[in-house]
Design a protein around this motif. Structure first.
Motif, PDB file in Angstrom:
ATOM      1  N   GLY A  48       0.775  -1.094   0.024  1.00 14.77           N
ATOM      2  CA  GLY A  48       0.184   0.075   0.073  1.00 14.77           C
ATOM      3  C   GLY A  48       0.803   1.154  -0.054  1.00 14.77           C
ATOM      4  O   GLY A  48       0.553   2.240  -0.825  1.00 14.77           O
ATOM      5  N   THR A  77      -6.806   6.288  -2.629  1.00 17.04           N
ATOM      6  CA  THR A  77      -7.087   4.969  -2.216  1.00 17.04           C
ATOM      7  C   THR A  77      -6.269   3.835  -1.675  1.00 17.04           C
ATOM      8  O   THR A  77      -6.688   3.167  -0.803  1.00 17.04           O
ATOM      9  N   GLY A  81      -6.609   2.318   2.140  1.00 14.47           N
ATOM     10  CA  GLY A  81      -6.603   0.911   2.228  1.00 14.47           C
ATOM     11  C   GLY A  81      -5.680   0.591   3.152  1.00 14.47           C
ATOM     12  O   GLY A  81      -5.843  -0.349   4.232  1.00 14.47           O
ATOM     13  N   SER A  84      -6.926   1.476   6.809  1.00 12.44           N
ATOM     14  CA  SER A  84      -8.284   0.832   7.086  1.00 12.44           C
ATOM     15  C   SER A  84      -8.069  -0.634   7.339  1.00 12.44           C
ATOM     16  O   SER A  84      -9.106  -1.371   7.691  1.00 12.44           O
ATOM     17  N   GLU A  86      -4.980  -2.809   5.929  1.00 10.35           N
ATOM     18  CA  GLU A  86      -4.192  -3.684   5.041  1.00 10.35           C
ATOM     19  C   GLU A  86      -2.995  -3.922   6.032  1.00 10.35           C
ATOM     20  O   GLU A  86      -2.522  -4.987   5.881  1.00 10.35           O
TER      21      GLU A  86
END
Length: 170
Positions: A48, A77, A81, A84, A86
């Motif tokens: 990420g 995005t 990710g 939240s 990942e």
């Protein structure tokens, strides 16, 4: 095995950094080519932080404002990710991404302004300001700032101010 993975991740960040140097040196086309290759290698399931960083800089290589917006949205995005779930919220990369939010939202505000979408620009400009204020107030693990780099903070805050002034004149 863990050491190999960390070395591999460091190699990706090194390659991103090399392309950023090309970009800042004025070779946007070569930077765009290298970022594109790296993006293909990372894929949708790539790290990420790598995806966020890469998309953030790839946006700066775009000639079309719509393409720039698309890459900045990819960066946001990827950041969301990462935040939240990942990885765990306490992970060092999560903290780095949290500190990156003011810049991500600032870029989106500028993109929307270029595309003559001032309402969307105002939303992201407000989010940039809120994210910068959270960092200033110690929202980054008490350190404030992007990894403690006050020059980064000052530059982003100044850019937020400039865009706010520009938008007030509209």
């Amino acid at each position: 095995m863990v050491e190999q993975q960390e070395a591999s991740e460091d190699a990706v960040m090194t390659r991103i950094g090399q392309a950023v140097m090309l970009l800042h040196g004025g070779d946007r086309e070569e930077a765009r080519n290298r970022f594109g290759l790296l993006w293909s290698e990372l894929g949708a399931d790539g790290d990420g932080l790598h995806r966020c960083t890469l998309a953030h800089y790839m946006a700066d290589t775009q000639d079309d404002p719509g393409d720039e917006l698309a890459w900045d949205l990819r960066a946001l995005t990827a950041a969301e990710g990462l935040m939240s779930g990942e990885r765990s919220a306490g992970h060092r990369d999560s903290l780095a991404v949290q500190a990156f939010y003011p810049s991500l939202h600032l870029n989106l505000a500028a993109d929307y302004l270029k595309l003559q979408r001032p309402d969307a620009a105002r939303i992201h400009l407000r989010q940039a300001r809120d994210a910068a204020d959270a960092l200033k107030d110690g929202g980054h693990g008490g350190h404030g700032g992007y990894g403690g780099y006050s020059g980064y903070d000052a530059g982003v805050r100044a850019a937020i101010e400039r865009l706010e002034l520009r938008m007030r004149g509209m």
